[in-house]
Motif scaffolding. Structure first.
Motif, PDB file in Angstrom:
ATOM      1  N   SER A  55      22.723   8.786   8.582  1.00 28.27           N
ATOM      2  CA  SER A  55      24.163   8.506   8.622  1.00 28.27           C
ATOM      3  C   SER A  55      24.650   8.346  10.056  1.00 28.27           C
ATOM      4  CB  SER A  55      24.946   9.624   7.924  1.00 28.27           C
ATOM      5  OG  SER A  55      24.871  10.839   8.658  1.00 28.27           O
ATOM      6  N   PHE A  56      23.878   8.835  11.019  1.00 28.36           N
ATOM      7  CA  PHE A  56      24.257   8.704  12.428  1.00 28.36           C
ATOM      8  C   PHE A  56      23.898   7.343  13.006  1.00 28.36           C
ATOM      9  CE2 PHE A  56      23.682  13.287  11.804  1.00 28.36           C
ATOM     10  CZ  PHE A  56      24.859  13.777  12.332  1.00 28.36           C
ATOM     11  N   LEU A  57      23.041   6.598  12.319  1.00 27.09           N
ATOM     12  CA  LEU A  57      22.581   5.317  12.849  1.00 27.09           C
ATOM     13  C   LEU A  57      23.603   4.218  12.616  1.00 27.09           C
ATOM     14  CD1 LEU A  57      18.858   5.314  11.633  1.00 27.09           C
ATOM     15  CD2 LEU A  57      19.707   5.832  13.933  1.00 27.09           C
ATOM     16  N   ARG A  58      23.798   3.373  13.595  1.00 27.17           N
ATOM     17  CA  ARG A  58      24.630   2.193  13.435  1.00 27.17           C
ATOM     18  C   ARG A  58      23.756   1.056  12.912  1.00 27.17           C
ATOM     19  NH1 ARG A  58      28.970   1.455  18.400  1.00 27.17           N
ATOM     20  NH2 ARG A  58      30.240   3.316  17.936  1.00 27.17           N
ATOM     21  N   MET A  59      24.003   0.663  11.666  1.00 29.32           N
ATOM     22  CA  MET A  59      23.217  -0.405  11.065  1.00 29.32           C
ATOM     23  C   MET A  59      24.047  -1.071   9.978  1.00 29.32           C
ATOM     24  SD  MET A  59      20.501   2.042   8.967  1.00 29.32           S
ATOM     25  CE  MET A  59      19.611   0.654   8.309  1.00 29.32           C
ATOM     26  N   ASN A  60      23.599  -2.233   9.558  1.00 27.20           N
ATOM     27  CA  ASN A  60      24.289  -2.963   8.508  1.00 27.20           C
ATOM     28  C   ASN A  60      24.387  -2.099   7.250  1.00 27.20           C
ATOM     29  OD1 ASN A  60      24.021  -4.842   5.957  1.00 27.20           O
ATOM     30  ND2 ASN A  60      24.940  -6.088   7.574  1.00 27.20           N
ATOM     31  N   GLU A  61      25.600  -1.996   6.699  1.00 26.77           N
ATOM     32  CA  GLU A  61      25.802  -1.101   5.551  1.00 26.77           C
ATOM     33  C   GLU A  61      25.018  -1.544   4.321  1.00 26.77           C
ATOM     34  OE1 GLU A  61      27.238   1.899   5.261  1.00 26.77           O
ATOM     35  OE2 GLU A  61      27.316   1.718   7.436  1.00 26.77           O
ATOM     36  N   ALA A 125      15.511   0.693  12.737  1.00 22.69           N
ATOM     37  CA  ALA A 125      16.929   0.725  13.114  1.00 22.69           C
ATOM     38  C   ALA A 125      17.165   1.732  14.224  1.00 22.69           C
ATOM     39  CB  ALA A 125      17.785   1.063  11.901  1.00 22.69           C
ATOM     40  N   ALA A 126      16.508   2.885  14.151  1.00 23.78           N
ATOM     41  CA  ALA A 126      16.677   3.910  15.185  1.00 23.78           C
ATOM     42  C   ALA A 126      16.096   3.456  16.513  1.00 23.78           C
ATOM     43  CB  ALA A 126      15.999   5.204  14.736  1.00 23.78           C
ATOM     44  N   LEU A 127      14.965   2.771  16.470  1.00 24.80           N
ATOM     45  CA  LEU A 127      14.338   2.302  17.710  1.00 24.80           C
ATOM     46  C   LEU A 127      15.144   1.173  18.352  1.00 24.80           C
ATOM     47  CD1 LEU A 127      10.572   2.338  16.667  1.00 24.80           C
ATOM     48  CD2 LEU A 127      11.790   3.997  18.090  1.00 24.80           C
ATOM     49  N   ARG A 128      15.866   0.392  17.521  1.00 24.21           N
ATOM     50  CA  ARG A 128      16.686  -0.703  18.063  1.00 24.21           C
ATOM     51  C   ARG A 128      18.020  -0.193  18.601  1.00 24.21           C
ATOM     52  NH1 ARG A 128      15.294  -3.534  13.249  1.00 24.21           N
ATOM     53  NH2 ARG A 128      17.380  -3.032  12.475  1.00 24.21           N
ATOM     54  N   PRO A 135      22.316  10.554  23.945  1.00 25.07           N
ATOM     55  CA  PRO A 135      20.871  10.428  24.188  1.00 25.07           C
ATOM     56  C   PRO A 135      20.051  11.494  23.457  1.00 25.07           C
ATOM     57  CG  PRO A 135      22.073  10.084  26.225  1.00 25.07           C
ATOM     58  CD  PRO A 135      23.088  10.538  25.203  1.00 25.07           C
ATOM     59  N   SER A 136      20.575  12.708  23.370  1.00 23.09           N
ATOM     60  CA  SER A 136      19.825  13.781  22.710  1.00 23.09           C
ATOM     61  C   SER A 136      19.673  13.523  21.214  1.00 23.09           C
ATOM     62  CB  SER A 136      20.508  15.131  22.940  1.00 23.09           C
ATOM     63  OG  SER A 136      21.845  15.109  22.466  1.00 23.09           O
ATOM     64  N   MET A 137      20.750  13.086  20.553  1.00 25.77           N
ATOM     65  CA  MET A 137      20.676  12.817  19.118  1.00 25.77           C
ATOM     66  C   MET A 137      19.822  11.588  18.843  1.00 25.77           C
ATOM     67  SD  MET A 137      21.237  13.507  15.995  1.00 25.77           S
ATOM     68  CE  MET A 137      22.543  14.729  15.823  1.00 25.77           C
ATOM     69  N   LEU A 138      19.938  10.565  19.682  1.00 32.43           N
ATOM     70  CA  LEU A 138      19.138   9.365  19.484  1.00 32.43           C
ATOM     71  C   LEU A 138      17.654   9.690  19.614  1.00 32.43           C
ATOM     72  CD1 LEU A 138      19.031   6.335  18.998  1.00 32.43           C
ATOM     73  CD2 LEU A 138      19.311   5.981  21.467  1.00 32.43           C
ATOM     74  N   LEU A 139      17.307  10.490  20.617  1.00 38.68           N
ATOM     75  CA  LEU A 139      15.910  10.890  20.800  1.00 38.68           C
ATOM     76  C   LEU A 139      15.425  11.710  19.610  1.00 38.68           C
ATOM     77  CD1 LEU A 139      13.330  11.196  22.486  1.00 38.68           C
ATOM     78  CD2 LEU A 139      14.408  13.147  23.638  1.00 38.68           C
ATOM     79  N   ALA A 140      16.279  12.617  19.137  1.00 34.85           N
ATOM     80  CA  ALA A 140      15.904  13.468  18.001  1.00 34.85           C
ATOM     81  C   ALA A 140      15.653  12.633  16.750  1.00 34.85           C
ATOM     82  CB  ALA A 140      17.003  14.498  17.741  1.00 34.85           C
ATOM     83  N   LEU A 141      16.510  11.658  16.489  1.00 35.47           N
ATOM     84  CA  LEU A 141      16.344  10.805  15.316  1.00 35.47           C
ATOM     85  C   LEU A 141      15.089   9.950  15.429  1.00 35.47           C
ATOM     86  CD1 LEU A 141      20.033   9.639  14.757  1.00 35.47           C
ATOM     87  CD2 LEU A 141      18.715  11.173  13.288  1.00 35.47           C
ATOM     88  N   ARG A 142      14.878   9.380  16.593  1.00 33.06           N
ATOM     89  CA  ARG A 142      13.684   8.548  16.781  1.00 33.06           C
ATOM     90  C   ARG A 142      12.424   9.371  16.593  1.00 33.06           C
ATOM     91  NH1 ARG A 142      15.509   5.035  22.161  1.00 33.06           N
ATOM     92  NH2 ARG A 142      16.681   3.408  21.028  1.00 33.06           N
ATOM     93  N   PHE A 143      12.393  10.545  17.200  1.00 34.01           N
ATOM     94  CA  PHE A 143      11.215  11.393  17.069  1.00 34.01           C
ATOM     95  C   PHE A 143      11.002  11.812  15.616  1.00 34.01           C
ATOM     96  CE2 PHE A 143       9.306  15.638  16.859  1.00 34.01           C
ATOM     97  CZ  PHE A 143       8.101  15.410  17.521  1.00 34.01           C
ATOM     98  N   GLY A 144      12.063  12.276  14.965  1.00 32.19           N
ATOM     99  CA  GLY A 144      11.948  12.733  13.584  1.00 32.19           C
ATOM    100  C   GLY A 144      11.457  11.652  12.651  1.00 32.19           C
TER     101      GLY A 144
END
Length: 235
Positions: A55-61, A125-128, A135-144
């Motif tokens: 839900s934190f990712l910005r992507m096409n709905e 989507a997370a990598l893009r 930055p901390s949340m983006l890194l956490a999502l990408r890693f997870g």
């Protein structure tokens, strides 16, 4: 909807925990109620976690709805088929004794492939993504998500090895061979919950973003070591 379905699946796992304890039957083997319990708990938790984290990712709905909808449907199918086979008293995986059991086993394997595709979509989507998140949340999502892909890859290896051994005429060995990687699969599966949850909780502290990012970096390294260590011990 994903949260509601996840709650129902989790509840089914709890119900089977009660059945397992009350029945006094074995916790081991492919016919145990434990399998219905673990599938309900794991898929319920993972579905809710994926819905929350992505839900934190910005992507096409439309893309988000398609991916999350597919993951929700396949979660229900996987839990329902495993639960059905447990109550029928037959193995759910690597079972090719009858045409129906073969169909169930192959459907479960196909469901695993759908799960990999949906998670890969969210990972891409997370990598893009480059904006809208700290930055901390983006890194956490990408890693997870990347580690979740790894967990699914381990699951695919478990299924492939089990099918190979079972087709070779030794179903019991198939369950033992596939089961050896369960600890690795479990540890890697829940990085998507642990690491983003830590990033989310740190938003309520007074720490600057640079410190939060360093904490997530350190956590990611420690988690990766834990996954690698589990693989060395059990793989």
């Amino acid at each position: 909807m994903a949260y509601r379905v996840g709650a129902i699946l989790f509840l089914s796992g709890l119900v089977h925990l009660v059945v397992l304890v009350a029945s006094g039957t074995t916790w081991e083997g492919p016919l145990s109620y434990r399998k219905a319990m673990t599938f309900g708990l794991s898929f319920g938790l993972t579905l809710a976690t994926l819905a929350w984290a992505t839900s934190f990712l910005r992507m096409n709905e439309r893309t988000r709805t398609t991916l999350l909808g597919a993951f929700t449907v396949v979660s229900v199918v996987e839990v329902a088929l495993v639960t059905m086979q447990v109550w029928r008293g037959v193995p759910s995986h690597f079972n090719f004794e009858t045409g129906f059991d073969t169909l169930v086993s192959m459907t479960l394997a196909l469901g695993g492939a759908v799960i990999i595709v949906t998670v890969a979509g969210f990972t891409a989507a997370a990598l893009r993504s480059t904006s809208g998140l700290s930055p901390s949340m983006l890194l956490a999502l990408r890693f997870g998500l990347v580690v979740l892909i790894g967990a699914l890859a381990v699951g695919a290896i478990m299924i492939a090895d089990g099918v190979r051994v079972s087709r070779g005429g030794d179903p019991q060995l198939a369950y033992t061979t596939a089961g050896a990687l369960k600890p690795v699969h479990f540890v890697a599966m829940h990085a998507i919950l642990v690491v983003p949850a830590l990033a989310w909780l740190m938003r309520f502290t007074t720490w600057p973003e640079r410190r939060r990012t360093r904490v997530i970096q350190a956590t990611a390294v420690l988690y990766a070591i834990a996954v690698a260590g589990t693989w060395v011990v059990f793989g």
